[in-house]
Enzyme design. Structure first.
Site, PDB file in Angstrom:
ATOM      1  N   CYS A   1       0.436   2.635   6.519  1.00 29.98           N
ATOM      2  CA  CYS A   1       0.849   1.266   6.814  1.00 29.98           C
ATOM      3  C   CYS A   1       0.836   0.481   5.511  1.00 29.98           C
ATOM      4  O   CYS A   1       0.309   0.941   4.507  1.00 29.98           O
ATOM      5  CB  CYS A   1      -0.096   0.623   7.822  1.00 29.98           C
ATOM      6  SG  CYS A   1      -1.818   0.570   7.263  1.00 29.98           S
TER       7      CYS A   1
ATOM      8  N   CYS B   1       0.795  -1.231   0.000  1.00 27.51           N
ATOM      9  CA  CYS B   1       0.000   0.000   0.000  1.00 27.51           C
ATOM     10  C   CYS B   1       0.824   1.275   0.000  1.00 27.51           C
ATOM     11  O   CYS B   1       0.255   2.364  -0.070  1.00 27.51           O
ATOM     12  CB  CYS B   1      -0.951  -0.005   1.191  1.00 27.51           C
ATOM     13  SG  CYS B   1      -2.109  -1.385   1.185  1.00 27.51           S
TER      14      CYS B   1
END
Length: 474
Positions: free
Chosen positions: A458, A138
């Protein structure tokens, strides 16, 4: 086995300390204005001697759409190409002035594995401009940006285009390993006898498809399951998670209606209508959200479809330059890209705690404190992930026992946090979100007159990223 973090936090007196903290700072949308008066700009700047200033001239993204909607018949390079064309139109940058192009993506289309190169050629960039693709879950477009940053800071390039793309509507589905092996051996067979022998080994279960992994390779646990455990470990309730998700959707809706999401560029989808806005922003009510069943840990989990980010198609692109080059070309940059860090921790128990680890490190590196930050833009994978990070950041015990720090960094004030919505509402194309975060921070600083923004995210594998963005002087 109950995880160490879960077991430890269940034994902590979290109710008296953390619950009080979140009681006095409610998550309700009504108390969160879209814009807040920024602190007066500090005289301090993060310019470093003998280091090139790297600036963001501008950045765009095509609308982020729910997977399976208007982009479902396209390929990833189509979306990336549209973002690149949108950037060219927005900035009017001469194509031949671009030195390098870097893109991030997560689930690669095998036909266009270097999607940066294919998108660049499709967008009309010269075939003499190198382009490569990076992947870091991500934070893939974060990696694309910092790769470009490094090329400029080291003097290798002056102008870099960085971006990211993801198309969840059409992910690669493979034959099973047994079937692939059989097909490859069949292709090498030279005689009829060899082919018949191989055909006799075929079994119907060879036809079972192999879907892209939705779980961590190292732990075999899905991210949603991990988010549920993390929320439980930090005593984040279902109600808190729903309230935060509702806040995200309502703020995003208001920002969209007020025309604040200026990074979005319209995209004429081939054979379809022009798409001009994100379609995942859907404010509901706490009553409706409460009716949903747990999505991962059933029947007692607290993570649901309503408080999780949804599968999204989209692409983004940013024009990054050395300050000297930008001024020479007549541009007024939007922001400086300053210090950044990458972190990595246990993918089992701390999969989604990247922001908690990265934030104090990047602040320390930049010589700033949490109070110096005017704008926070964190990736919202799950409501529970955001709130668990808040609690970790606001805990001296966690800082001392897990981060090796003397004291907590503190939780970001909500009045400065994701005020134009986040990944829960705007969407999360895995490879493209990082650029959206940086542009949201830059545009909010520009609108509100703040000086410093902090971007954090994250990522799968227990990794994370944080970066300081400094507003360019008006």
């Amino acid at each position: 086995m109950i995880s160490v973090v879960t077991q430890t936090f269940r034994n902590l007196p979290v109710t008296s300390t953390w619950a009080t903290k979140f009681t006095v700072r409610p998550l309700s949308y009504a108390s969160q204005p879209l814009s807040t008066a920024a602190q007066p700009q500090s005289k301090k700047t993060l310019t470093k001697p003998n280091v090139k200033n790297v600036v963001v001239v501008d950045g765009v993204r095509i609308p982020f759409l729910l997977s399976g909607t208007s982009y479902k018949d396209l390929m990833p390079h189509d979306l990336a190409r549209a973002a690149l064309k949108g950037l060219l139109h927005r900035t009017s940058v001469p194509k031949d002035s671009v030195d390098y192009i870097v893109y991030g993506t997560v689930i690669q289309e095998v036909k266009t594995s270097n999607v940066a190169r294919e998108a660049a050629l499709g967008a009309g960039f010269s075939d003499k401009i190198p382009a490569h693709t990076v992947t870091m879950a991500c934070i893939s477009s974060n990696q694309a940006m910092t790769t470009g940053f490094g090329l400029i800071a080291s003097g290798q390039c002056d102008v870099v285009v960085a971006g990211g793309v993801e198309l969840m509507s059409d992910v690669p589905i493979r034959h099973s390993r047994k079937m692939r092996k059989l097909m490859l051996e069949f292709n090498k067979a030279k005689t009829l006898g060899q082919r018949l022998s191989l055909a006799s080994k075929f079994r119907l279960n060879f036809l079972a498809p192999e879907l892209p992994a939705v779980s961590e390779f190292s732990t075999s646990e899905t991210m949603g399951h991990s988010a549920d455990r993390l929320a439980a470990a930090f005593s984040v309730s279902r109600e808190e998670q729903d309230e935060y998700a509702l806040r995200s959707h309502r703020l995003a809706k208001q920002a969209q209606e007020q025309g604040l999401l200026t990074d979005v560029v319209s995209f004429k989808v081939p054979g379809k209508d022009t798409v001009s806005k994100d379609n995942g922003i859907r404010p509901s009510s706490l009553e409706q959200m409460a009716k949903l069943k747990p999505a991962f840990i059933k029947p007692y989990g607290t993570v649901t479809a309503a408080n999780s980010s949804f599968l999204t198609d989209g692409a983004s692109a940013m024009l990054i330059m050395s300050e000297e080059k930008a001024l020479a070309l007549g541009y007024k940059p939007k922001a400086y890209l300053r210090d950044f860090v990458y972190v990595s921790q246990d993918p089992k128990d701390q999969l989604l705690l990247g922001p908690a680890y990265a934030t104090p490190k990047v602040l320390e590196k930049a010589g700033l404190t949490l109070k110096d930050i005017d704008v926070f833009e964190f990736h919202e994978a799950f409501s529970g992930q955001i709130l668990a990070n808040f609690k970790a950041m606001d805990s001296d015990w966690f800082a001392q026992n897990y981060m090796g720090r003397k004291s907590k960094v503190g939780a970001p004030p909500l009045e400065k946090f994701n005020n134009w919505g986040g990944s829960l509402s705007l969407g999360h194309p895995f490879g493209a979100t990082g650029c959206r975060l940086v542009m949201a921070a830059a545009n909010r600083l520009r609108k509100d007159g703040g000086q410093y923004g902090l971007v954090a995210a994250c990522a799968a594998g227990g990794q994370g990223h944080a970066m300081i963005v400094e507003a360019y002087p008006k």
